[in-house]
Enzyme design. Sequence first.
Site, PDB file in Angstrom:
ATOM      1  N   GLN A  45       0.844  -1.218   0.000  1.00  0.00           N
ATOM      2  CA  GLN A  45       0.000   0.000   0.000  1.00  0.00           C
ATOM      3  C   GLN A  45       0.872   1.259   0.000  1.00  0.00           C
ATOM      4  O   GLN A  45       2.068   1.201   0.316  1.00  0.00           O
ATOM      5  CB  GLN A  45      -0.874  -0.006   1.262  1.00  0.00           C
ATOM      6  N   HIS A  71      -8.241   3.121  20.312  1.00  0.00           N
ATOM      7  CA  HIS A  71      -7.295   2.171  20.914  1.00  0.00           C
ATOM      8  C   HIS A  71      -7.714   1.790  22.339  1.00  0.00           C
ATOM      9  O   HIS A  71      -7.564   0.644  22.755  1.00  0.00           O
ATOM     10  CB  HIS A  71      -5.878   2.734  20.863  1.00  0.00           C
ATOM     11  N   ASP A 129       0.394   0.466  13.685  1.00  0.00           N
ATOM     12  CA  ASP A 129       0.834   1.706  14.308  1.00  0.00           C
ATOM     13  C   ASP A 129       1.226   1.482  15.775  1.00  0.00           C
ATOM     14  O   ASP A 129       1.830   2.356  16.385  1.00  0.00           O
ATOM     15  CB  ASP A 129      -0.286   2.758  14.217  1.00  0.00           C
ATOM     16  N   GLU A 176       1.220  -8.214  11.836  1.00  0.00           N
ATOM     17  CA  GLU A 176       1.007  -7.068  10.925  1.00  0.00           C
ATOM     18  C   GLU A 176       1.670  -7.409   9.586  1.00  0.00           C
ATOM     19  O   GLU A 176       2.837  -7.789   9.549  1.00  0.00           O
ATOM     20  CB  GLU A 176       1.651  -5.817  11.549  1.00  0.00           C
ATOM     21  N   ASP A 233       0.625 -12.285   7.284  1.00  0.00           N
ATOM     22  CA  ASP A 233      -0.822 -12.184   7.057  1.00  0.00           C
ATOM     23  C   ASP A 233      -1.559 -12.767   8.264  1.00  0.00           C
ATOM     24  O   ASP A 233      -1.372 -13.930   8.618  1.00  0.00           O
ATOM     25  CB  ASP A 233      -1.154 -12.972   5.786  1.00  0.00           C
ATOM     26  N   GLY A 234      -2.401 -11.955   8.850  1.00  0.00           N
ATOM     27  CA  GLY A 234      -3.129 -12.394  10.048  1.00  0.00           C
ATOM     28  C   GLY A 234      -4.025 -13.584   9.780  1.00  0.00           C
ATOM     29  O   GLY A 234      -4.216 -14.445  10.654  1.00  0.00           O
ATOM     30  N   ASP A 260      -7.404  -5.292  14.467  1.00  0.00           N
ATOM     31  CA  ASP A 260      -7.237  -3.853  14.212  1.00  0.00           C
ATOM     32  C   ASP A 260      -6.942  -3.671  12.723  1.00  0.00           C
ATOM     33  O   ASP A 260      -5.804  -3.464  12.303  1.00  0.00           O
ATOM     34  CB  ASP A 260      -6.095  -3.310  15.072  1.00  0.00           C
ATOM     35  N   ASP A 271     -10.256  -0.759   6.359  1.00  0.00           N
ATOM     36  CA  ASP A 271     -11.487  -1.158   5.660  1.00  0.00           C
ATOM     37  C   ASP A 271     -11.205  -2.403   4.818  1.00  0.00           C
ATOM     38  O   ASP A 271     -10.049  -2.732   4.551  1.00  0.00           O
ATOM     39  CB  ASP A 271     -11.964   0.003   4.785  1.00  0.00           C
ATOM     40  N   PRO A 293      -5.011  -6.166   1.071  1.00  0.00           N
ATOM     41  CA  PRO A 293      -4.645  -7.323   1.904  1.00  0.00           C
ATOM     42  C   PRO A 293      -5.596  -7.526   3.095  1.00  0.00           C
ATOM     43  O   PRO A 293      -5.625  -8.567   3.707  1.00  0.00           O
ATOM     44  CB  PRO A 293      -3.235  -6.973   2.387  1.00  0.00           C
TER      45      PRO A 293
HETATM   46  N1  SAM Z   1      -6.827   2.030  13.393  1.00  0.00           N
HETATM   47  C1  SAM Z   1      -7.080   1.799  11.984  1.00  0.00           C
HETATM   48  C2  SAM Z   1      -8.531   1.753  11.650  1.00  0.00           C
HETATM   49  O1  SAM Z   1      -9.325   2.094  12.528  1.00  0.00           O
HETATM   50  O2  SAM Z   1      -8.869   1.437  10.514  1.00  0.00           O
HETATM   51  C3  SAM Z   1      -6.382   0.557  11.534  1.00  0.00           C
HETATM   52  C4  SAM Z   1      -5.002   0.610  11.998  1.00  0.00           C
HETATM   53  S1  SAM Z   1      -3.833  -0.385  11.400  1.00  0.00           S
HETATM   54  C5  SAM Z   1      -2.871   0.806  10.616  1.00  0.00           C
HETATM   55  C6  SAM Z   1      -4.453  -1.421  10.128  1.00  0.00           C
HETATM   56  C7  SAM Z   1      -3.328  -2.346   9.730  1.00  0.00           C
HETATM   57  O3  SAM Z   1      -3.804  -3.569   9.192  1.00  0.00           O
HETATM   58  C8  SAM Z   1      -2.382  -1.757   8.654  1.00  0.00           C
HETATM   59  O4  SAM Z   1      -1.127  -1.502   9.228  1.00  0.00           O
HETATM   60  C9  SAM Z   1      -2.321  -2.837   7.570  1.00  0.00           C
HETATM   61  O5  SAM Z   1      -1.027  -2.972   7.004  1.00  0.00           O
HETATM   62  C10 SAM Z   1      -2.734  -4.068   8.371  1.00  0.00           C
HETATM   63  N2  SAM Z   1      -3.239  -5.194   7.570  1.00  0.00           N
HETATM   64  C11 SAM Z   1      -4.012  -5.153   6.467  1.00  0.00           C
HETATM   65  N3  SAM Z   1      -4.283  -6.407   6.031  1.00  0.00           N
HETATM   66  C12 SAM Z   1      -3.645  -7.267   6.896  1.00  0.00           C
HETATM   67  C13 SAM Z   1      -3.551  -8.700   6.986  1.00  0.00           C
HETATM   68  N4  SAM Z   1      -4.168  -9.502   6.100  1.00  0.00           N
HETATM   69  N5  SAM Z   1      -2.841  -9.228   8.007  1.00  0.00           N
HETATM   70  C14 SAM Z   1      -2.218  -8.423   8.917  1.00  0.00           C
HETATM   71  N6  SAM Z   1      -2.264  -7.059   8.880  1.00  0.00           N
HETATM   72  C15 SAM Z   1      -2.985  -6.498   7.878  1.00  0.00           C
END
Ligand code: SAM
Length: 288
Positions: free
Chosen positions: A31, A62, A86, A106, A138-139, A156, A159, A163
């Site tokens: 991204q 949080h 973050d 993450e 990947d979670g 966390d 949208d 990924p």
């Molecule tokens: N606080 C934010 C919100 O309310 O939308 C979200 C915070 S956090 C930055 C979201 C994180 O999910 C991002 O760092 C992104 O890289 C991570 N992410 C996206 N897809 C993922 C996956 N399949 N596995 C693990 N992390 C993922």
Amino acid sequence: MTKWFNETLYAGFRQSHEIKKILFEGKSKYQKVVVFESARYGRILGLDGVVQCTEGDEFVYHEMLTHLPILAHGKVRDVLIVGGGDGGILEEVLKHKSVRRATMVEIDDVVIDVSKKFLSSICGKAFKDKRTNLVVGDGAAWVRDTEERYDLIIVDRPDPVGPATVLFSAEFYKNCKRVMKPGAILVAQNGVPHMQGPELTDAVKLFQKIWKNSGSYLAVVPTYVCGFMSLTWASDQDLAKASASKSVAARFKKAALKGLRYYNPDIATAAFGLPNFVRKLIPGVKPY
Ligand code: SAM
């Protein structure tokens, strides 16, 4: 000339933050990543043009995704955070001395790196805490394969794009259930019901097929515009009841959580009071 971060959130709707200074701008494997000083909300992390968190109001989201389930459950030892690059969720979870291990999965190491470098007011020293088990991956794959078991899973996620799409799937939720201990709780963010109602409905519909109890509670995060943010939950226990129990106030006092600005035992109960337009979005919950 004033520069703006224009966030196009929905068709025909956007919001803008005035950019005072760009601190980082780049493209990871997954991204576009930007961190900038804004005029009103301090430092802001943006992914693919969407605000993820801001220094100005990250505390709401949080605190509500961590202290509410931890204090309702009462014996959280092992936590899984999916996403959360973050470090804000990790930082709040580690405020609880009762937590012995927090595994954070993450997918994007660039988000972790820029957060450590530019968003220390959000992640603090969480990434260095000896209880932190940081996994870059990947979670969805993690919950499919891990042998670990958890008392609390915090999804966390951003949208459902790129990924993150897998983090809204039935298979992901079923694998979360697989790695949850008895009485464990899953919480997740599910967008702003005023603009993303179907996202909330779809999530709870899937939860109802997998867990005995599920639902939503609300928080107001100013930069997630258009009103309440819906946080969803699923568990074999009833989180709403547990969160309203008298023991939460005593646990809150014992936890001696410093500097909270949103969560408190009153909010822990009030957050489950859903207005009719949200009740209508949750299968099986009738509006008054
Ligand atoms: N606080 C934010 C919100 O309310 O939308 C979200 C915070 S956090 C930055 C979201 C994180 O999910 C991002 O760092 C992104 O890289 C991570 N992410 C996206 N897809 C993922 C996956 N399949 N596995 C693990 N992390 C993922």
